[in-house]
Design an enzyme around this catalytic site. Structure first.
Site, PDB file in Angstrom:
ATOM      1  N   ASP A   1      -3.739   2.544  -5.471  1.00 53.66           N
ATOM      2  CA  ASP A   1      -2.419   2.514  -4.816  1.00 53.66           C
ATOM      3  C   ASP A   1      -2.185   1.257  -3.980  1.00 53.66           C
ATOM      4  O   ASP A   1      -1.373   1.274  -3.059  1.00 53.66           O
ATOM      5  CB  ASP A   1      -2.243   3.756  -3.932  1.00 53.66           C
ATOM      6  N   GLU A   2      -2.868   0.177  -4.304  1.00 50.25           N
ATOM      7  CA  GLU A   2      -2.741  -1.052  -3.513  1.00 50.25           C
ATOM      8  C   GLU A   2      -2.577  -2.255  -4.425  1.00 50.25           C
ATOM      9  O   GLU A   2      -3.283  -2.366  -5.430  1.00 50.25           O
ATOM     10  CB  GLU A   2      -4.064  -1.328  -2.802  1.00 50.25           C
TER      11      GLU A   2
ATOM     12  N   ASP B   1       0.861  -1.196   0.000  1.00 46.99           N
ATOM     13  CA  ASP B   1       0.000   0.000   0.000  1.00 46.99           C
ATOM     14  C   ASP B   1       0.894   1.241   0.000  1.00 46.99           C
ATOM     15  O   ASP B   1       1.758   1.382   0.874  1.00 46.99           O
ATOM     16  CB  ASP B   1      -0.882  -0.039   1.267  1.00 46.99           C
ATOM     17  N   MET B   2       0.695   2.119  -0.961  1.00 55.34           N
ATOM     18  CA  MET B   2       1.517   3.327  -1.033  1.00 55.34           C
ATOM     19  C   MET B   2       1.205   4.232   0.164  1.00 55.34           C
ATOM     20  O   MET B   2       0.092   4.252   0.664  1.00 55.34           O
ATOM     21  CB  MET B   2       1.228   4.102  -2.330  1.00 55.34           C
TER      22      MET B   2
ATOM     23  N   TYR C   1      -1.449  10.301  -2.975  1.00 55.01           N
ATOM     24  CA  TYR C   1      -1.580  11.484  -3.831  1.00 55.01           C
ATOM     25  C   TYR C   1      -0.577  12.572  -3.411  1.00 55.01           C
ATOM     26  O   TYR C   1      -0.061  13.327  -4.242  1.00 55.01           O
ATOM     27  CB  TYR C   1      -3.005  12.058  -3.765  1.00 55.01           C
TER      28      TYR C   1
HETATM   29  N1  DCP Z   1      -8.351   8.603  -1.566  1.00 54.83           N
HETATM   30  C1  DCP Z   1      -9.369   9.488  -1.743  1.00 54.83           C
HETATM   31  N2  DCP Z   1     -10.444   9.486  -0.923  1.00 54.83           N
HETATM   32  C2  DCP Z   1     -10.548   8.614   0.065  1.00 54.83           C
HETATM   33  C3  DCP Z   1      -9.534   7.679   0.256  1.00 54.83           C
HETATM   34  C4  DCP Z   1      -8.427   7.722  -0.570  1.00 54.83           C
HETATM   35  O1  DCP Z   1      -9.289  10.275  -2.661  1.00 54.83           O
HETATM   36  N3  DCP Z   1     -11.608   8.634   0.835  1.00 54.83           N
HETATM   37  C5  DCP Z   1      -7.189   8.659  -2.480  1.00 54.83           C
HETATM   38  C6  DCP Z   1      -6.124   9.590  -1.958  1.00 54.83           C
HETATM   39  C7  DCP Z   1      -5.102   8.696  -1.365  1.00 54.83           C
HETATM   40  C8  DCP Z   1      -5.230   7.449  -2.193  1.00 54.83           C
HETATM   41  O2  DCP Z   1      -6.583   7.388  -2.585  1.00 54.83           O
HETATM   42  O3  DCP Z   1      -3.792   9.239  -1.413  1.00 54.83           O
HETATM   43  C9  DCP Z   1      -4.855   6.203  -1.435  1.00 54.83           C
HETATM   44  O4  DCP Z   1      -5.696   6.045  -0.304  1.00 54.83           O
HETATM   45  P1  DCP Z   1      -5.233   5.367   1.023  1.00 54.83           P
HETATM   46  O5  DCP Z   1      -6.427   5.029   1.801  1.00 54.83           O
HETATM   47  O6  DCP Z   1      -4.276   4.276   0.730  1.00 54.83           O
HETATM   48  O7  DCP Z   1      -4.522   6.528   1.824  1.00 54.83           O
HETATM   49  P2  DCP Z   1      -3.142   7.252   1.583  1.00 54.83           P
HETATM   50  O8  DCP Z   1      -2.293   6.522   0.615  1.00 54.83           O
HETATM   51  O9  DCP Z   1      -3.382   8.692   1.271  1.00 54.83           O
HETATM   52  O10 DCP Z   1      -2.496   7.241   3.027  1.00 54.83           O
HETATM   53  P3  DCP Z   1      -1.925   6.002   3.843  1.00 54.83           P
HETATM   54  O11 DCP Z   1      -0.448   6.214   3.904  1.00 54.83           O
HETATM   55  O12 DCP Z   1      -2.554   6.123   5.170  1.00 54.83           O
HETATM   56  O13 DCP Z   1      -2.292   4.739   3.129  1.00 54.83           O
END
Ligand code: DCP
Length: 634
Positions: free
Chosen positions: A120-121, A18-19, A23
């Site tokens: 991103d997964e 998981d990245m 974004y």
């Molecule tokens: N995303 C979004 N709206 C959401 C959840 C996620 O637009 N409700 C988008 C923005 C995130 C990307 O998807 O960057 C990946 O979501 P993740 O849930 O994996 O969260 P992040 O990667 O941002 O953070 P983390 O490091 O906690 O995984």
């Protein structure tokens, strides 16, 4: 309802990658001045500074959360950098993030079966790679362990920070470890190598979970973020699950999880251990009962699908507060834009990847003027997807009208729409390198001719009551799908119980003997074969969680998105053609206009065996596939 999959006899090594704050990392790469700074990506919206959709770890340190709006984030962290999601057609343009995700997938896929679960997964099946490492170069010298692997978090190891790295090195090299743990150690090293490569080649960090199945890998991948990995040896599974709240588990975020809490007093996965399999089956049915019994023990046979491309394409937009749409003209204006984008995306998927989408689904969130608190939801509607922007726009509007009709229940009242989205799903590969249609039809595996269901002899189907516009409209989707919304949020669709049942009723018609090649037929038979697969696993297909049934859905809910489900990953539907499942296809049903939209080589094939002078039939089609070739309506 969830169903237990048979487990493989051999131990597997599965990773979930998981990245980190994805974004934000993409924006930091575009603008390196943002690196190390409190930063958040904000969705396109001018209300209270827009909604945060990704937050850097530096900003999280100041208390900034994804649920905040830009103005609030500024209050909490005055130095925060807020970056707007790029905008196109008046809505968020996620292409930048999609292609950044693809860069990462290309690297991760180099070591084994890879399933792109969301933007991103990724899930990886590293069993073969781990076995190979164990044979060729097993880790035996703690000093030589890659530093990134030595930083792994291994569940069950003493958490003494000063000794952690030493303990991990020793664990990864234990000569007396059992075979399962040895494979897992190799898996951890491979994932560490991959994560280093991802960083070097893309500048992105990611976190990962490594375990013997997808469920456990996913549960731990976010446990130590950012830029870390967590390993789950079998010996620590019970202790680990003992403290996991039921609602955190995939498929238990919704009604099933609530029932476990309310009816059985189960709060954590560990609590499930006090129930026998029979008791759980009595309460939830044989399949779900067994599934629950197994997950309590950390057992899950779900396989990593071989899929690097998204399972569906979705475009959506929210219209909060005063922006709500209150008449058909404004809905049409926005739907047209969403459909235009969707059309471009499926067209480029077709051109680049030779993949074709079969189902168009419309989701909306609505309220009635006089019933602000009504719990009635705008029903999601699906129909066969016809290629071409105009057709998609036309069909989407019809789906909207059909949904609105049901939503209003004949009441003559005003309404407002606060979100709209369109999704293209049931995407299948068109096989590249075409072979002869005749070979396909007459080949050894095709005892029966390929066929497509024909509606002329289809018995009246009550579920097609929705078919007010002369095309089959289904409520909900026939396939779970992952979509990305205008504001960047993702949700997944739920399977319609009716879908496989409806398809079951179709009756076949013979294909005239034709010469030519078979890409399309293979493609069609693939779709049909998938339906058979669905019939077999009907219960599973229908089991995907409904609205608001997991944390993902809840998150979407919070952020005003029409969450249709929760499962970021989904079941496979891309079964191979099978002779026993052969079905009939009527070439006369093919709409020449649709053929023009297919890739040139497929067009050539079809032109070789269609009768150009034949007027397209206007009869209602019974299946999604025959309806794909439905004549264009004016
Ligand atoms: N995303 C979004 N709206 C959401 C959840 C996620 O637009 N409700 C988008 C923005 C995130 C990307 O998807 O960057 C990946 O979501 P993740 O849930 O994996 O969260 P992040 O990667 O941002 O953070 P983390 O490091 O906690 O995984």
């Amino acid at each position: 309802m969830p169903v237990a999959r048979p487990e493989s006899q051999e131990p597997r090594v599965i990773a979930h990658v998981d990245m980190d704050c994805f974004y934000v990392q993409v924006e930091q790469r575009r603008n390196p001045a943002l690196r190390g700074q409190p930063t958040a990506v904000v969705q396109y919206n001018d209300w209270k500074g827009g909604g945060l959709i990704a937050v850097s770890y530096e900003a999280r340190g100041f208390g900034v959360k994804r649920s905040m709006r830009g103005d609030e984030a500024k209050r909490v962290c005055p130095g925060i950098n807020l970056v707007q999601v790029p905008v196109a057609r008046g809505k968020a343009d996620l292409n930048l993030y999609r292609s950044a995700g693809s860069e990462v997938v290309a690297i991760l896929a180099s070591k084994g079966k890879c399933e792109r679960a969301s933007i991103d997964e990724v899930y990886l099946d590293l069993t073969d790679a781990a076995k190979e490492m164990l044979l060729q170069a097993p880790p035996d010298s703690p000093e030589e362990i890659l530093i990134e692997a030595a930083k792994s978090n291994i569940l069950g190891l003493p958490s003494d920070a000063s000794e952690k790295e030493k303990n991990v090195r020793a664990w990864l090299c234990r000569p007396d470890a059992d075979y399962e743990d040895k494979l897992l150690a190799c898996g951890a090293i491979i994932v560490a190598q991959l994560r280093v490569r991802v960083l070097e080649e893309t500048q992105f960090t990611c976190s990962a979970g490594i375990a013997h199945n997808k469920m456990l890998a996913k549960l731990v991948s976010g446990m130590h973020k950012p830029a870390q990995q967590t390993v789950v040896p079998s010996s620590s599974v019970q202790d680990f699950l003992a403290s996991i709240p039921v609602k955190k588990m995939k498929q238990l975020g919704g009604k099933l999880g609530s029932s476990l809490q309310d009816d059985l007093g189960v709060e954590t996965i560990g609590d499930l251990l006090s129930f026998t399999e029979e008791k759980l089956q009595e309460q939830y049915g044989v399949n779900t009962g067994t599934w629950l019994w197994k997950i309590a023990r950390g057992i899950s046979g779900e396989e990593v699908e071989d899929r690097l491309l998204p399972k569906s394409h979705g475009c959506g937009k929210t219209f909060p507060g005063p922006k709500a749409l209150k008449n058909s003209a404004s809905v049409k204006g926005w739907l047209d834009q969403l459909c235009e984008e969707l059309s471009e995306r499926i067209q480029s998927d077709l051109n680049q990847n030779k993949r074709i989408a079969q189902t168009l689904t419309l989701h909306a969130r609505a309220s009635k003027e006089n019933e602000r608190d009504s719990t009635k939801k705008f029903p999601s509607k699906s129909c066969p997807l016809r290629y071409g922007t105009g057709k998609i726009q036309e069909d989407a509007m019809k789906l909207f009208q059909s949904g609105l009709h049901d939503f209003l229940e004949s009441q003559n009242t005003g309404w407002s729409i606060t979100s709209l989205s369109v999704t293209a799903s049931k995407i299948y590969d068109i096989p590249s390198g075409t072979s002869s249609i005749l070979r396909y039809i007459k080949g050894p595996s095709s005892a029966a001719s390929p066929a497509i269901p024909d509606s002329s002899s289809v018995p009246e189907d009550p579920s097609l009551d929705n078919n007010v516009y002369g095309m089959p409209i289904h409520e909900e989707q026939c396939e779970p799908s992952i979509s990305e919304q205008e504001d960047g949020k993702r949700y997944s669709g739920i399977s319609a119980k009716q879908c496989s049942a409806n398809e079951e009723k179709r009756i076949s018609k013979k294909l005239p003997e034709v010469k030519g090649t078979s890409s399309i037929l293979k493609f069609l038979s693939r779709g049909q074969s998938a339906l058979h697969e669905k019939r077999k696993s009907n219960e599973l297909i229908c089991s995907h969680p409904g609205p608001g049934s997991s944390s993902e859905a809840n998150r979407a809910e919070e952020l005003n998105v029409p969450a249709q489900g929760a499962d970021r990953s989904s079941t496979s539907s891309g079964a191979e053609p099978s002779g026993s499942n052969a079905w009939m296809f009527n070439v006369e049903d093919i709409d020449p206009a649709v053929v023009k939209e297919l890739p040139p080589e497929i067009q050539r094939e079809i032109q070789g065996w269609t009768r150009p002078s034949k007027q397209p039939s206007t009869k209602r089609r019974g299946s999604t596939i025959s309806s794909y070739f439905q004549p264009a309506r004016s």
